[in-house]
Design a protein around this motif. Sequence first.
Motif, PDB file in Angstrom:
ATOM      1  N   ARG A 185       0.875  -1.183   0.000  1.00 34.14           N
ATOM      2  CA  ARG A 185       0.000   0.000   0.000  1.00 34.14           C
ATOM      3  C   ARG A 185       0.904   1.223   0.000  1.00 34.14           C
ATOM      4  O   ARG A 185       1.260   1.758   1.043  1.00 34.14           O
ATOM      5  N   TYR A 186       1.279   1.658  -1.172  1.00 36.84           N
ATOM      6  CA  TYR A 186       2.291   2.700  -1.277  1.00 36.84           C
ATOM      7  C   TYR A 186       1.801   4.072  -0.843  1.00 36.84           C
ATOM      8  O   TYR A 186       2.543   4.834  -0.235  1.00 36.84           O
ATOM      9  N   ALA A 187       0.558   4.397  -1.146  1.00 37.64           N
ATOM     10  CA  ALA A 187       0.059   5.731  -0.799  1.00 37.64           C
ATOM     11  C   ALA A 187       0.094   5.946   0.712  1.00 37.64           C
ATOM     12  O   ALA A 187       0.450   7.024   1.195  1.00 37.64           O
ATOM     13  N   ALA A 188      -0.239   4.908   1.460  1.00 36.62           N
ATOM     14  CA  ALA A 188      -0.258   5.028   2.911  1.00 36.62           C
ATOM     15  C   ALA A 188       1.139   5.024   3.518  1.00 36.62           C
ATOM     16  O   ALA A 188       1.318   5.388   4.674  1.00 36.62           O
ATOM     17  N   ALA A 189       2.138   4.599   2.719  1.00 34.62           N
ATOM     18  CA  ALA A 189       3.494   4.439   3.250  1.00 34.62           C
ATOM     19  C   ALA A 189       4.395   5.646   3.016  1.00 34.62           C
ATOM     20  O   ALA A 189       5.523   5.663   3.495  1.00 34.62           O
ATOM     21  N   GLN A 190       3.916   6.654   2.307  1.00 36.58           N
ATOM     22  CA  GLN A 190       4.759   7.820   2.037  1.00 36.58           C
ATOM     23  C   GLN A 190       5.091   8.547   3.340  1.00 36.58           C
ATOM     24  O   GLN A 190       4.208   8.824   4.149  1.00 36.58           O
ATOM     25  N   THR A 191       6.372   8.846   3.537  1.00 32.46           N
ATOM     26  CA  THR A 191       6.784   9.576   4.739  1.00 32.46           C
ATOM     27  C   THR A 191       7.256  10.997   4.434  1.00 32.46           C
ATOM     28  O   THR A 191       7.166  11.865   5.297  1.00 32.46           O
ATOM     29  N   ILE A 195      10.750   3.181  -2.929  1.00 29.88           N
ATOM     30  CA  ILE A 195      12.146   3.542  -3.157  1.00 29.88           C
ATOM     31  C   ILE A 195      12.276   5.043  -3.427  1.00 29.88           C
ATOM     32  O   ILE A 195      13.236   5.685  -2.972  1.00 29.88           O
ATOM     33  N   GLU A 196      11.318   5.631  -4.121  1.00 25.11           N
ATOM     34  CA  GLU A 196      11.339   7.086  -4.300  1.00 25.11           C
ATOM     35  C   GLU A 196      11.264   7.788  -2.941  1.00 25.11           C
ATOM     36  O   GLU A 196      11.941   8.795  -2.708  1.00 25.11           O
ATOM     37  N   ASP A 197      10.455   7.245  -2.034  1.00 25.69           N
ATOM     38  CA  ASP A 197      10.346   7.840  -0.708  1.00 25.69           C
ATOM     39  C   ASP A 197      11.661   7.719   0.050  1.00 25.69           C
ATOM     40  O   ASP A 197      12.066   8.640   0.769  1.00 25.69           O
ATOM     41  N   THR A 228       4.057  -2.767   3.563  1.00 26.34           N
ATOM     42  CA  THR A 228       3.399  -4.040   3.843  1.00 26.34           C
ATOM     43  C   THR A 228       3.621  -4.420   5.306  1.00 26.34           C
ATOM     44  O   THR A 228       4.497  -3.874   5.978  1.00 26.34           O
ATOM     45  N   PRO A 229       2.856  -5.399   5.817  1.00 27.67           N
ATOM     46  CA  PRO A 229       3.047  -5.828   7.215  1.00 27.67           C
ATOM     47  C   PRO A 229       4.388  -6.498   7.499  1.00 27.67           C
ATOM     48  O   PRO A 229       4.670  -6.802   8.658  1.00 27.67           O
ATOM     49  N   ARG A 230       5.197  -6.768   6.490  1.00 30.37           N
ATOM     50  CA  ARG A 230       6.555  -7.242   6.789  1.00 30.37           C
ATOM     51  C   ARG A 230       7.362  -6.152   7.495  1.00 30.37           C
ATOM     52  O   ARG A 230       8.379  -6.435   8.136  1.00 30.37           O
ATOM     53  N   TYR A 231       6.921  -4.925   7.359  1.00 30.13           N
ATOM     54  CA  TYR A 231       7.575  -3.785   8.002  1.00 30.13           C
ATOM     55  C   TYR A 231       7.606  -3.965   9.508  1.00 30.13           C
ATOM     56  O   TYR A 231       6.609  -4.319  10.135  1.00 30.13           O
ATOM     57  N   ASP A 232       8.774  -3.726  10.072  1.00 25.21           N
ATOM     58  CA  ASP A 232       8.933  -3.732  11.528  1.00 25.21           C
ATOM     59  C   ASP A 232       9.407  -2.339  11.921  1.00 25.21           C
ATOM     60  O   ASP A 232      10.546  -1.968  11.659  1.00 25.21           O
TER      61      ASP A 232
END
Length: 300
Positions: A58-64, A118-120, A276-280
């Motif tokens: 879910r890329y849109a939600a992951a932008q920082t 990766i752009e983020d 993704t939920p693999r994110y820790d």
Amino acid sequence: MPDTQDIAYPRLTQAEIDQRVFDLYDEYCHGRLDRRGFLQQAALIAGGLAMAQALLPRYAAAQTISFTDPRIRARYVNYDSPGGTSGSMRGYLVQPSGAGPFPAVLVIHENRGLNPYIEDVARRLAAEGFLALAPDGLSPVGGYPGNDDDGRDLQARLDQGKLRADMLNGARFVKAHALSTGSLGMTGFCWGGSTTNALACALGAELKAAVPFYGAAPDTAAVATIRAPLLVHYAEHDARINAMWPGYEAALKANGVAHEMHIYPGTQHGFHNNSTPRYDEAAAKLAWDRTLAFFRRSLA
């Protein structure tokens, strides 16, 4: 095919997802299992289909860092790439605000082209004072197609030697850029981590710092040419990649290459990717803080 960020899948935490589904997802991410096979096999596990869908990005939600963030300026650039896929490449160049020059960092994508995560990452580096270039290895064949499945298929069909030449040329392009101090670092994730290891060998003294995230080790015979210090990040639950470390470590020690390695407990391959939920979150923050400190020391 729609971008997975636009599909409403249930949001599960890492603790709710069966390790067997993570293992299937790893096979899928690395092209050893197609999307249908991944979903079908995951569905055989109790609740697995929901778990499988939850792992899709879910890329849109992951932008920082927004591309309009006042701390940075982002744009796409083209550069020559002799020996690469087409002789020309496109990359995402992000500079900090200000006149510069800045230490430069190449950011190498996973096995699916230059996706929004990766752009983020490139924007995160620029916000911390680095000139970041993230090449799109798929640019000679139309660029990242907007979804990871098609991107993975496109990247798998490319000549891998030419694709690595495109990344090598990106490193030299950003190192020599007018906004660069000439001090070059490199980081990459998954396929990009493997390529970071390989290019550390190829670049020799041209490179000042390398930070591979869960990347396959290079040919140990090539390690003798590495001159840059390495900061190596591994996930605990990543047996295929981690099995390469003892041989890699022995070669680094035998050749006097400065290195530091961290394995992050309880994490999956891809733990830095916050789409993704693999994110820790805790492990990703620690690894990123270490990465920034390492670049600041090495590229000063």
